[in-house]
Motif scaffolding. Sequence first.
Motif, PDB file in Angstrom:
ATOM      1  N   ASP A  19       4.838  -1.585  -3.835  1.00 43.05           N
ATOM      2  CA  ASP A  19       3.516  -2.082  -3.463  1.00 43.05           C
ATOM      3  C   ASP A  19       2.751  -0.953  -2.773  1.00 43.05           C
ATOM      4  O   ASP A  19       2.982  -0.677  -1.592  1.00 43.05           O
ATOM      5  CB  ASP A  19       3.648  -3.283  -2.525  1.00 43.05           C
ATOM      6  CG  ASP A  19       2.306  -3.836  -2.083  1.00 43.05           C
ATOM      7  OD1 ASP A  19       1.250  -3.308  -2.503  1.00 43.05           O
ATOM      8  OD2 ASP A  19       2.314  -4.804  -1.296  1.00 43.05           O
ATOM      9  N   ALA A  21      -0.186  -0.704  -1.598  1.00 45.39           N
ATOM     10  CA  ALA A  21      -1.023  -1.078  -0.456  1.00 45.39           C
ATOM     11  C   ALA A  21      -0.191  -1.211   0.815  1.00 45.39           C
ATOM     12  O   ALA A  21      -0.619  -0.804   1.891  1.00 45.39           O
ATOM     13  CB  ALA A  21      -1.753  -2.385  -0.735  1.00 45.39           C
ATOM     14  N   ALA A  22       1.006  -1.747   0.700  1.00 43.28           N
ATOM     15  CA  ALA A  22       1.824  -2.012   1.879  1.00 43.28           C
ATOM     16  C   ALA A  22       2.858  -0.927   2.156  1.00 43.28           C
ATOM     17  O   ALA A  22       3.183  -0.662   3.309  1.00 43.28           O
ATOM     18  CB  ALA A  22       2.534  -3.354   1.727  1.00 43.28           C
ATOM     19  N   GLN A  23       3.388  -0.299   1.110  1.00 40.57           N
ATOM     20  CA  GLN A  23       4.462   0.671   1.298  1.00 40.57           C
ATOM     21  C   GLN A  23       3.916   2.104   1.349  1.00 40.57           C
ATOM     22  O   GLN A  23       2.969   2.443   0.645  1.00 40.57           O
ATOM     23  CB  GLN A  23       5.487   0.546   0.161  1.00 40.57           C
ATOM     24  CG  GLN A  23       6.242  -0.771   0.206  1.00 40.57           C
ATOM     25  CD  GLN A  23       7.170  -0.905  -0.978  1.00 40.57           C
ATOM     26  OE1 GLN A  23       6.719  -1.062  -2.104  1.00 40.57           O
ATOM     27  NE2 GLN A  23       8.474  -0.845  -0.702  1.00 40.57           N
ATOM     28  N   THR A  24       4.570   2.920   2.168  1.00 46.65           N
ATOM     29  CA  THR A  24       4.125   4.306   2.338  1.00 46.65           C
ATOM     30  C   THR A  24       4.549   5.160   1.148  1.00 46.65           C
ATOM     31  O   THR A  24       5.406   4.769   0.357  1.00 46.65           O
ATOM     32  CB  THR A  24       4.717   4.917   3.623  1.00 46.65           C
ATOM     33  OG1 THR A  24       6.129   5.030   3.472  1.00 46.65           O
ATOM     34  CG2 THR A  24       4.375   4.071   4.843  1.00 46.65           C
ATOM     35  N   GLU A 143      -1.836  -0.402  10.969  1.00 39.12           N
ATOM     36  CA  GLU A 143      -1.323  -1.127   9.796  1.00 39.12           C
ATOM     37  C   GLU A 143       0.204  -1.107   9.757  1.00 39.12           C
ATOM     38  O   GLU A 143       0.836  -2.098   9.389  1.00 39.12           O
ATOM     39  CB  GLU A 143      -1.897  -0.526   8.502  1.00 39.12           C
ATOM     40  CG  GLU A 143      -3.388  -0.713   8.340  1.00 39.12           C
ATOM     41  CD  GLU A 143      -3.801  -2.172   8.188  1.00 39.12           C
ATOM     42  OE1 GLU A 143      -2.983  -3.033   7.811  1.00 39.12           O
ATOM     43  OE2 GLU A 143      -4.981  -2.466   8.453  1.00 39.12           O
ATOM     44  N   ARG A 147       2.452  -4.409  10.019  1.00 39.82           N
ATOM     45  CA  ARG A 147       3.046  -4.609   8.686  1.00 39.82           C
ATOM     46  C   ARG A 147       1.980  -5.042   7.675  1.00 39.82           C
ATOM     47  O   ARG A 147       2.165  -5.961   6.891  1.00 39.82           O
ATOM     48  CB  ARG A 147       4.197  -5.593   8.731  1.00 39.82           C
ATOM     49  CG  ARG A 147       5.306  -5.160   9.668  1.00 39.82           C
ATOM     50  CD  ARG A 147       6.595  -5.839   9.359  1.00 39.82           C
ATOM     51  NE  ARG A 147       7.614  -5.620  10.364  1.00 39.82           N
ATOM     52  CZ  ARG A 147       8.300  -4.490  10.532  1.00 39.82           C
ATOM     53  NH1 ARG A 147       8.054  -3.464   9.784  1.00 39.82           N
ATOM     54  NH2 ARG A 147       9.229  -4.396  11.460  1.00 39.82           N
ATOM     55  N   GLY A 148       0.847  -4.339   7.754  1.00 43.73           N
ATOM     56  CA  GLY A 148      -0.285  -4.632   6.876  1.00 43.73           C
ATOM     57  C   GLY A 148      -0.374  -3.629   5.741  1.00 43.73           C
ATOM     58  O   GLY A 148       0.626  -3.328   5.086  1.00 43.73           O
ATOM     59  N   ALA A 149      -1.546  -3.083   5.556  1.00 44.48           N
ATOM     60  CA  ALA A 149      -1.818  -2.174   4.439  1.00 44.48           C
ATOM     61  C   ALA A 149      -1.549  -0.719   4.840  1.00 44.48           C
ATOM     62  O   ALA A 149      -2.398   0.158   4.704  1.00 44.48           O
ATOM     63  CB  ALA A 149      -3.257  -2.347   3.985  1.00 44.48           C
ATOM     64  N   ALA A 152      -2.107   1.887   2.017  1.00 45.11           N
ATOM     65  CA  ALA A 152      -3.513   2.210   1.758  1.00 45.11           C
ATOM     66  C   ALA A 152      -4.065   3.133   2.842  1.00 45.11           C
ATOM     67  O   ALA A 152      -4.763   4.107   2.545  1.00 45.11           O
ATOM     68  CB  ALA A 152      -4.341   0.929   1.680  1.00 45.11           C
TER      69      ALA A 152
END
Length: 188
Positions: A19, A21-24, A143, A147-149, A152
């Motif tokens: 993901d 948006a959520a994962q670095t 974020e 534990r958000g975006a 992103a």
Amino acid sequence: MALILGWLVAASLQGSRYDPAAQTISVLAAPGASGYWVMTAAFVALGVCHLLTAWGLRPAATPGRLALAAGGVSALAVAVVPAPSSGGSLGHGSVAAVGFTVLAVWPVLAARTGDAVPWGLRPLPSLGATGVMALGAAWFLIELHQRGAAGAAERAVTTVQSVWPFVVVLSCFRGAGRTARQARLVRR
């Protein structure tokens, strides 16, 4: 640009289980990730680019060049100390934090004053670049904590940190061309 291309290719190799948006982007270089070799190569390429730019950016003030070089070393260290497949890592997090910090402050440390200074090394654009990078890093930390975006936010700040050295180099070339034209006019 290598970093952006790296995360795009590595993310596509990882597939739908990633993901963005959520994962670095560090998750893409974790051992066992499908595209770990692509992302690791991108970190190495970024580190080498920052080191070469710092070495060649003679119009910049020395503290800024040293900070940019430290950012290059940090990118290489991120490749050597990858994030684990699951959970966090103090070593990786520390290296990444140092990298974010030195790459955020290098523009303002590289700034110089004077009429002949290239646009990208003047105080106002340099302060603006540092401000944007610092805000991006703060957004990333918020974020990450919520534990958000985080993915992103990280992409936004790393894009600016990757592109700004290129902008500065272009401004130096443009400034050198302008200086050469002015010198030719004075000789006539």
